[in-house]
Design an enzyme around this catalytic site. Structure first.
Site: not given
Length: 649
Positions: A327, A351, A364, A370
């Site tokens: 990330s 998401d 995810d 999220h």
């Protein structure tokens, strides 16, 4: 009458013989005169030189090797003189017998024997090889009394390299070792082979290798008058050696020591840079090794332990280790989206906790997702789904072209040999990398994982640190460098090293501002907020967790069910202060898990050291080294109050 004729005939024969003999004598005499003229006139200079050589001997004077200093003048590599016991195998008897007899006079350990035999395998039989080093005066005297018993064995006074802090910064400093045959051939083919006459050691790794020309110095010579037996009588002339230059690094060795201590027994790498100059402030690779092992010739047992260790202590992870960035790649992906117009800051993505593509479910990290995520929030909460969709919209070649501007997949040009290029994938790369037609094709599904720094992505921490520094420096890239100056051995003048030219990578300032604000959000309200709680400065950062091995599409990652070396890597990138960055960091802790838990706490202490002059408390350092810390605990110490060298160094 007959008698008279016989007498006259005998006289004639006698006279002819006398004439022939006289002629032969004359010819021989003429030949002697000709030879004398040839030797005395025509070959006078040549023979005079030979006679002089029989009377004199030219002996090389090996120069003292230059010192290596950190940015504050702390000596990292120096020299010391010592007596060595050396054997020339071609002049001695059976080596095992010689060693057995020598061990009755001097203490020769099994390790000494192993080291000698390893040197013997790598050298020619007529070379003088050390079997014992650092002899005491008493040992020298004991051997001298028995010298007549050991042909081919002698005592020599030599200079040895010393690394006073042992394993500390060993991958940066490197080490010296005996010149092997291939290196000797390169020297002989070089511009100045005479400069290595009498030299038996040279740099093998790190700064010792990369700055060999500066550190070696200039070999001197002595002209010695010798007796008919070759014994030195007196010195006729001398041209002294010029010591090697001192090399000054940009590394802060106290900071380096702090970081290596905080890694504890864990593997990994960390590179800290000044984003405005490219100076490397810390260059950490863990685990380390003791370069002093190589100075006297490493024994086979120690070499095997280093070379075959699963932890690979000889691998410079900061320079040659490649890792998926995880990330930590997302800020650069977001910046590429802004630069190409693929996304606007306000544009949001829903998401649900996964992204479906081609029948494959890309998860995810947060179960349930999220929700609605814009660019700022995608970085702060590290939303994978946002970057799955972004990667799909951009395509692999656009990603490649945008990321290449930051130096991903390219050599940084750092002034230390052995750098690895890493891998920034593209369709062209795949065509060149594989032979079969079905392997050469780029599949759309392969693009998705690139968005979160996985897939084929594989970079060094040096590349990642350079990219962070470029972002922190408003798009101006300064190539990293480790040496800032050299000091002339004769004049003692400090000569600055010209830093590599900077490059403006051509990114819009407004787009950089958007990303940097989001990275500040990471440390204030995002994934690294716990580690940076209470900091006296504002920093920008991004956590990262990268898979070390792939897992099946129907499997869920569970570190408790995996072997230690299969667990995720923990990464973190940061710069500070946020409004005027003076330091940029990229780091990885191998197989440690979440970047927020295992990498960010180390980075926090590095920033505290550099910006605030603070050194962690003992209890805090112990917690960090075990991966059990967030924000600092205990009362920090002033860097100036921490004793140096550390206990045990």
């Amino acid at each position: 009458m007959t008698v008279l004729r016989n007498v006259e005939a005998d006289l004639a024969r006698f006279r002819s013989r006398i004439f022939v003999i006289s002629l032969v004598v004359l010819v021989c005499f003429l030949l002697l005169i000709a030879r004398l003229l040839y030797l005395q006139v025509w070959r006078h200079e040549e023979l005079r030189a030979q006679a002089e050589n029989n009377r004199t001997s030219i002996v090389p004077i090996v120069p003292n090797r230059g010192l290596i200093l950190d940015r504050n003048g702390i000596v990292l590599a120096s020299n010391y003189s010592a007596y060595t016991l050396e054997i020339t195998p071609s002049k001695s008897g059976p080596l095992d017998e010689v060693l057995d007899e020598l061990s009755k006079v001097l203490d020769i350990t099994p390790r000494d024997r192993r080291r000698f035999k390893k040197l013997l395998e790598e050298s020619r039989s007529f070379e003088s090889l050390p079997v014992r080093t650092r002899l005491t005066d008493n040992e020298v005297a004991r051997f001298a009394a028995q010298r007549y018993r050991f042909p081919g064995v002698e005592i020599k006074a030599r200079l040895f390299r010393n690394y006073p802090f042992g394993e500390l910064a060993s991958h940066v400093i490197g080490y010296i070792g005996r010149i092997n045959q291939s290196e000797k051939e390169k020297i002989d083919e070089g511009d100045d082979p005479d400069n290595y006459r009498g030299t038996e050691y040279m740099g093998k790794l790190g700064i010792e290798q990369s700055y060999e020309a500066e550190l070696h110095g200039v070999t001197g010579v002595e002209e010695i008058e010798t007796s008919a037996g070759g014994r030195a009588m007196r010195k006729l002339a001398s041209n002294p050696a010029t010591p090697g230059n001192t090399v000054k690094l940009s590394i802060d060795i106290k900071l380096q020591d702090l970081i290596e201590t905080m890694f504890g027994e864990r593997r990994g790498a960390l590179v800290a840079m000044d984003p405005k100059t490219g100076e490397v402030l810390a260059f950490v690779s863990k685990p380390t090794f003791d370069p002093n092992l190589f100075v006297e010739g490493i024994d086979s047992e120690s070499w095997q332990a280093l070379n075959e260790s699963p932890d690979k202590p000889l691998l410079n992870r900061a320079l040659r280790g490649t890792y998926p960035p995880g990330s930590t790649y997302k800020p650069f992906m977001a910046l590429a989206a802004l630069e190409t117009g693929t996304r606007t800051p306000e544009q949001s993505v829903s998401d649900p906790g996964f992204y479906m593509f081609g029948g494959h479910r890309f998860r995810d990290d947060k179960e349930g997702g999220h929700g609605l995520v814009n660019m700022y929030r995608s970085i702060v909460v590290s939303c994978d789904t946002y970057y799955y969709t972004l990667a799909n919209d951009m395509g692999v070649d656009t990603i490649h072209d945008q990321m290449q501007r930051f130096g991903f997949g390219s050599l940084t040009g750092v002034d230390i040999l052995g750098e690895t290029r890493g891998l920034l994938p593209s369709t062209d790369w795949k065509r060149r990398a594989y032979k079969r037609a079905d392997q050469q094709k780029w599949y759309a599904g392969e693009t998705i994982s690139l968005g979160i720094g996985q897939g084929y992505n594989s970079f060094t921490m040096l590349q990642l640190a350079q990219a962070v520094a470029t972002l922190a420096n408003n798009g101006v890239r300064h190539p990293p460098h480790l040496v800032t100056a050299t000091q002339d051995a004769v004049t003692h003048a400090m000569v600055p090293i010209t830093a590599p030219a900077s490059v403006d990578v051509g990114i819009k300032a407004a787009n950089i501002d958007i990303i940097r604000k989001a990275m500040v959000g990471v440390t204030v309200e995002g994934t690294s907020a716990r580690a940076f709680a209470g900091a006296a400065y504002v920093s920008g950062g991004k956590t990262g967790t990268a898979q070390a091995v792939g897992i099946g599409k129907d499997q869920k990652y569970d570190a408790r069910k995996m072997e230690e070396r299969q667990r995720d890597h923990a990464l973190y990138i940061t710069y500070a202060p946020a409004d005027d960055p003076k330091i940029a960091i990229a780091m990885v802790v191998e197989n440690a898990g979440f970047g927020a838990e295992h990498a960010a706490p180390i980075a926090r202490r590095v920033l505290d050291y550099w910006l605030m002059g603070q050194y962690p408390s003992e209890e805090d350092m112990a917690a960090v080294s075990k991966g059990q810390a967030a924000a600092p605990i205990g009362k920090p110490r002033l860097v100036s109050e921490v004793p140096w060298p550390p206990v045990g160094r």
